[in-house]
Design an enzyme around this catalytic site. Structure first.
Site, mmCIF file in Angstrom:
data_model
loop_
_atom_site.group_PDB
_atom_site.id
_atom_site.type_symbol
_atom_site.label_atom_id
_atom_site.label_comp_id
_atom_site.label_asym_id
_atom_site.label_seq_id
_atom_site.Cartn_x
_atom_site.Cartn_y
_atom_site.Cartn_z
ATOM 1 N N ASP A 76 -28.156 -24.634 -25.575
ATOM 2 C CA ASP A 76 -27.945 -24.314 -26.981
ATOM 3 C C ASP A 76 -26.599 -24.940 -27.364
ATOM 4 O OD1 ASP A 76 -30.387 -23.183 -27.329
ATOM 5 O OD2 ASP A 76 -29.671 -21.174 -27.849
ATOM 6 N N HIS A 92 -32.406 -10.802 -25.213
ATOM 7 C CA HIS A 92 -33.630 -11.472 -24.761
ATOM 8 C C HIS A 92 -34.212 -10.880 -23.474
ATOM 9 C CE1 HIS A 92 -33.298 -14.495 -27.851
ATOM 10 N NE2 HIS A 92 -32.059 -14.755 -27.491
ATOM 11 N N HIS A 104 -26.256 -14.079 -25.904
ATOM 12 C CA HIS A 104 -24.914 -14.419 -26.366
ATOM 13 C C HIS A 104 -23.890 -13.387 -25.916
ATOM 14 C CE1 HIS A 104 -26.773 -17.094 -29.762
ATOM 15 N NE2 HIS A 104 -27.146 -17.430 -28.540
#
Ligand SMILES: *[C@@H]1O[C@H](CO)[C@@H](O)[C@H](O)[C@H]1NC(C)=O
Length: 331
Positions: free
Chosen positions: A83, A224, A252
């Site tokens: 990412d 997640h 994150h």
């Protein structure tokens, strides 16, 4: 009579040629980049993930602290766990986001080292092929991004795995049909190839430290959670070859989870910019540390020892974890 001495030679040539073709066609190896350790036998690395937001969401602050810690540790290289560019990767090799989110952000002297990067799911939402293009190295010589490859630092080897194609929902979910699967599709065949190459590389590895890097979590207590495709397809292989660390981003935050039935440690370093999700789901494995915020990790390795440190957005040391191989070597 005169031709007979030639026969064994031509037979040999045919056999040799034949076996070369066989060899080439049966082993699509992971591309390998040698990166020697320092002359004192140590290797220092920073790992960061989920970062490219043109400096916003504290990306600049995290970058500044990486520079400071990088200087202290005299780092050898930086790992990006994917990412790399939000929200949708790069549009092409001329996308200014490459400069605005990478070159102009990680400006510290200590960070002017080789960066080894993998792709995350957000990178696949743009032009994934562009991030792999060596032409980007003309813009910034630090950049190296590939799908799956390995970095060979002799006593430590780093195996980078392209995890996005493993995740089934990116292929099937109707609103998620904008992934750049060029050079990847069809999924089954691609995954089989990745696992086969990784299996060969791990089987041949004589490194003391085997470190696998991918964007997606295997184990996570954050938003997640676990990535079931990786738990099923990748984790058994990592356990079989005694992999020491799996380093990922995607969630994150910063976290460290220990496997309860193998030596593998799961490290999440996904705090390169936007963080603070406020989600926690318990894990069946052993949670060692969780920081629901920004930051990064450092890794210092020698032939016998490993030290992992987690830092927050202020560069404050949050957690330290030491591992030692001497016991295993001499017992
Ligand atoms: C930046 O970091 C500070 C300190 O942790 C935090 O209070 C602030 O919310 C962060 N900003 C963003 C946009 O995440």
């Amino acid at each position: 009579m005169a031709t007979s001495p030639c026969r064994p030679i031509s037979l040999f040539l045919i056999l040799f040629w034949g076996s070369t073709i066989l060899f080439l066609s049966s082993s699509a190896e992971l591309q390998r980049f040698p990166h020697p350790a320092k002359s004192d036998g140590s290797l220092s690395i920073l790992a960061v993930g989920d970062w490219g937001r043109r400096g916003t969401y504290n990306q600049t602050q995290v970058a500044y602290q990486m520079g400071r810690i990088g200087e202290e540790l005299d780092i050898d290289f930086v790992i990006s766990v994917g990412d790399n560019f939000y929200e949708s990767g790069l549009t092409g090799v001329n996308d200014i986001a490459f400069i605005e989110s990478f070159t102009n952000i990680y400006t510290a002297k200590s960070l002017q080292k080789q960066w080894y990067s993998v792709l995350g799911n957000h990178d696949y939402r743009g032009n994934a092929v562009a991030q792999l293009d060596p032409v980007l190295q003309i813009l910034d010589s630090r950049w190296l991004c590939m799908r799956s490859f390995m970095v060979d630092a002799e006593f430590a080897q780093f195996f980078f795995v392209d995890t996005t194609p493993f995740v089934e929902k990116y292929w099937t979910h109707p609103k998620d049909n904008h992934y750049d699967w060029r050079e990847v599709a069809p999924r089954e065949e691609y995954i089989k190839g990745v696992l086969k190459d990784l299996n060969s590389a791990l089987r041949e590895s004589l490194a003391t430290w085997k470190i696998v890097i991918g964007h997606h979590t295997i184990r996570s207590v954050s938003e997640h959670g676990d990535t079931i495709e990786l738990v099923k397809l990748l984790l058994p292989m990592l356990k079989a070859y005694g992999v020491d660390l799996y380093i990922n981003g995607h969630d994150h935050c910063l976290e460290h989870i220990s496997s309860t039935d193998s030596p593998i440690q799961f490290l999440t370093s996904g705090g390169g910019s936007k963080a603070w999700r406020g989600i926690f789901t318990p894990t069946t494995e052993k949670l060692q540390f969780f920081h629901d915020g920004q930051g990064f990790i450092s890794l210092r390795l020698t032939k016998t020892d490993a030290e992992i440190v987690f830092y927050d957005v202020f560069g404050r040391l949050l957690q330290r974890w030491n591992m030692n191989k001497l016991l295993h070597t001499f017992m």
